[in-house]
Design a protein around this motif. Structure first.
Motif, PDB file in Angstrom:
ATOM      1  N   PRO A  90       0.926  -2.720  -4.943  1.00  0.00           N
ATOM      2  CA  PRO A  90      -0.248  -2.101  -4.308  1.00  0.00           C
ATOM      3  C   PRO A  90      -0.940  -3.008  -3.291  1.00  0.00           C
ATOM      4  O   PRO A  90      -2.169  -3.041  -3.213  1.00  0.00           O
ATOM      5  CB  PRO A  90      -1.155  -1.806  -5.506  1.00  0.00           C
ATOM      6  CG  PRO A  90      -0.875  -2.921  -6.448  1.00  0.00           C
ATOM      7  CD  PRO A  90       0.602  -3.203  -6.297  1.00  0.00           C
ATOM      8  N   ASP A  91      -0.164  -3.742  -2.494  1.00  0.00           N
ATOM      9  CA  ASP A  91      -0.771  -4.668  -1.534  1.00  0.00           C
ATOM     10  C   ASP A  91      -0.213  -4.498  -0.125  1.00  0.00           C
ATOM     11  O   ASP A  91      -0.144  -5.444   0.643  1.00  0.00           O
ATOM     12  CB  ASP A  91      -0.600  -6.116  -2.011  1.00  0.00           C
ATOM     13  CG  ASP A  91       0.859  -6.533  -2.146  1.00  0.00           C
ATOM     14  OD1 ASP A  91       1.766  -5.713  -1.869  1.00  0.00           O
ATOM     15  OD2 ASP A  91       1.112  -7.684  -2.534  1.00  0.00           O
ATOM     16  N   GLY A  92       0.168  -3.288   0.219  1.00  0.00           N
ATOM     17  CA  GLY A  92       0.740  -3.026   1.535  1.00  0.00           C
ATOM     18  C   GLY A  92      -0.302  -2.659   2.576  1.00  0.00           C
ATOM     19  O   GLY A  92      -1.438  -2.323   2.242  1.00  0.00           O
ATOM     20  N   PRO A  93       0.091  -2.701   3.852  1.00  0.00           N
ATOM     21  CA  PRO A  93      -0.855  -2.454   4.944  1.00  0.00           C
ATOM     22  C   PRO A  93      -1.023  -0.992   5.333  1.00  0.00           C
ATOM     23  O   PRO A  93      -1.926  -0.658   6.064  1.00  0.00           O
ATOM     24  CB  PRO A  93      -0.209  -3.202   6.114  1.00  0.00           C
ATOM     25  CG  PRO A  93       1.247  -3.048   5.853  1.00  0.00           C
ATOM     26  CD  PRO A  93       1.398  -3.124   4.342  1.00  0.00           C
ATOM     27  N   GLY A  94      -0.150  -0.122   4.871  1.00  0.00           N
ATOM     28  CA  GLY A  94      -0.163   1.277   5.313  1.00  0.00           C
ATOM     29  C   GLY A  94      -1.300   2.085   4.728  1.00  0.00           C
ATOM     30  O   GLY A  94      -2.128   1.578   3.961  1.00  0.00           O
ATOM     31  N   PRO A  95      -1.324   3.354   5.066  1.00  0.00           N
ATOM     32  CA  PRO A  95      -2.407   4.232   4.612  1.00  0.00           C
ATOM     33  C   PRO A  95      -2.471   4.400   3.095  1.00  0.00           C
ATOM     34  O   PRO A  95      -3.536   4.637   2.546  1.00  0.00           O
ATOM     35  CB  PRO A  95      -2.099   5.571   5.295  1.00  0.00           C
ATOM     36  CG  PRO A  95      -0.668   5.496   5.673  1.00  0.00           C
ATOM     37  CD  PRO A  95      -0.353   4.049   5.883  1.00  0.00           C
ATOM     38  N   ASN A  96      -1.338   4.242   2.423  1.00  0.00           N
ATOM     39  CA  ASN A  96      -1.343   4.368   0.957  1.00  0.00           C
ATOM     40  C   ASN A  96      -1.461   3.007   0.265  1.00  0.00           C
ATOM     41  O   ASN A  96      -1.511   2.931  -0.953  1.00  0.00           O
ATOM     42  CB  ASN A  96      -0.099   5.127   0.474  1.00  0.00           C
ATOM     43  CG  ASN A  96       1.190   4.444   0.891  1.00  0.00           C
ATOM     44  OD1 ASN A  96       1.173   3.309   1.359  1.00  0.00           O
ATOM     45  ND2 ASN A  96       2.299   5.130   0.734  1.00  0.00           N
ATOM     46  N   GLY A  97      -1.471   1.925   1.043  1.00  0.00           N
ATOM     47  CA  GLY A  97      -1.650   0.585   0.499  1.00  0.00           C
ATOM     48  C   GLY A  97      -0.485   0.064  -0.311  1.00  0.00           C
ATOM     49  O   GLY A  97      -0.652  -0.869  -1.097  1.00  0.00           O
ATOM     50  N   LEU A  98       0.710   0.622  -0.099  1.00  0.00           N
ATOM     51  CA  LEU A  98       1.870   0.202  -0.890  1.00  0.00           C
ATOM     52  C   LEU A  98       2.814  -0.700  -0.098  1.00  0.00           C
ATOM     53  O   LEU A  98       2.895  -0.633   1.131  1.00  0.00           O
ATOM     54  CB  LEU A  98       2.645   1.425  -1.384  1.00  0.00           C
ATOM     55  CG  LEU A  98       1.874   2.359  -2.312  1.00  0.00           C
ATOM     56  CD1 LEU A  98       2.724   3.565  -2.676  1.00  0.00           C
ATOM     57  CD2 LEU A  98       1.415   1.629  -3.563  1.00  0.00           C
ATOM     58  N   ARG A  99       3.514  -1.554  -0.834  1.00  0.00           N
ATOM     59  CA  ARG A  99       4.560  -2.420  -0.267  1.00  0.00           C
ATOM     60  C   ARG A  99       5.811  -2.230  -1.112  1.00  0.00           C
ATOM     61  O   ARG A  99       5.867  -2.662  -2.260  1.00  0.00           O
ATOM     62  CB  ARG A  99       4.137  -3.887  -0.288  1.00  0.00           C
ATOM     63  CG  ARG A  99       5.268  -4.850   0.094  1.00  0.00           C
ATOM     64  CD  ARG A  99       4.793  -6.294   0.167  1.00  0.00           C
ATOM     65  NE  ARG A  99       4.184  -6.767  -1.058  1.00  0.00           N
ATOM     66  CZ  ARG A  99       4.792  -7.549  -1.953  1.00  0.00           C
ATOM     67  NH1 ARG A  99       6.038  -7.950  -1.794  1.00  0.00           N
ATOM     68  NH2 ARG A  99       4.136  -7.940  -3.048  1.00  0.00           N
ATOM     69  N   TYR A 100       6.793  -1.577  -0.535  1.00  0.00           N
ATOM     70  CA  TYR A 100       8.090  -1.435  -1.199  1.00  0.00           C
ATOM     71  C   TYR A 100       8.911  -2.663  -0.840  1.00  0.00           C
ATOM     72  O   TYR A 100       9.347  -2.819   0.291  1.00  0.00           O
ATOM     73  CB  TYR A 100       8.792  -0.155  -0.733  1.00  0.00           C
ATOM     74  CG  TYR A 100       8.154   1.098  -1.273  1.00  0.00           C
ATOM     75  CD1 TYR A 100       8.646   1.708  -2.416  1.00  0.00           C
ATOM     76  CD2 TYR A 100       7.038   1.663  -0.648  1.00  0.00           C
ATOM     77  CE1 TYR A 100       8.041   2.855  -2.928  1.00  0.00           C
ATOM     78  CE2 TYR A 100       6.433   2.807  -1.144  1.00  0.00           C
ATOM     79  CZ  TYR A 100       6.944   3.395  -2.287  1.00  0.00           C
ATOM     80  OH  TYR A 100       6.355   4.530  -2.787  1.00  0.00           O
TER      81      TYR A 100
END
Length: 141
Positions: free
Chosen positions: A103-113
């Protein structure tokens, strides 16, 4: 070629990652710093998984994506291995281990796959139609 034949064709790292839920070394895998336009598909089944348009440099040494191409091609499972609680990401059709989602991604959903290169095959933008992925060509227009 059926699934068993495709699995037998994997190299040792691809097999360890996709079939035994392994992890490849960071910063020395095929796609961690790959920036060509196109899509990434499951190495076993060929199911479309991620787009280069959603790829970003997370600084972790593995390819990282903000979201999958289709939510239906990804399944998430609870992973309690290595003394951690994480969310494992697997492909739906082939059930290949791909990596984990955080849960630390930059996108609109805040996810990092965070995905292992060894679980992926790259289809360049100019080969999408030839290789049976024409439906994704419009993403790059």
């Amino acid at each position: 070629m059926d699934k068993d034949e495709r699995i037998k064709a994997l190299n040792p790292m691809q097999y360890r990652v996709t079939q035994q839920s392994g992890t490849e070394p960071p910063f020395s895998n095929e796609f961690w710093d790959h920036n060509e336009p196109g899509i990434y598909v499951d190495i076993v089944s060929g199911e479309p998984l991620f787009s280069s348009l959603d790829k970003f440099d997370a600084g972790c040494g593995w390819p990282s994506f903000m979201q999958p191409l289709r939510d239906t091609q990804i399944k998430e499972l609870s992973d309690h291995s290595h003394g951690m609680i994480r969310t494992e990401v697997r492909s739906t059709e082939a059930d290949s281990h791909l990596g984990h989602v955080f849960p630390d991604g930059p996108g609109p959903n805040g996810l990092r796959y965070c995905i292992n290169s060894a679980a992926l095959r790259f289809i360049p933008r100019d080969q999408l139609e030839q290789q049976g992925y024409a439906e994704f060509a419009a993403l790059f227009d």
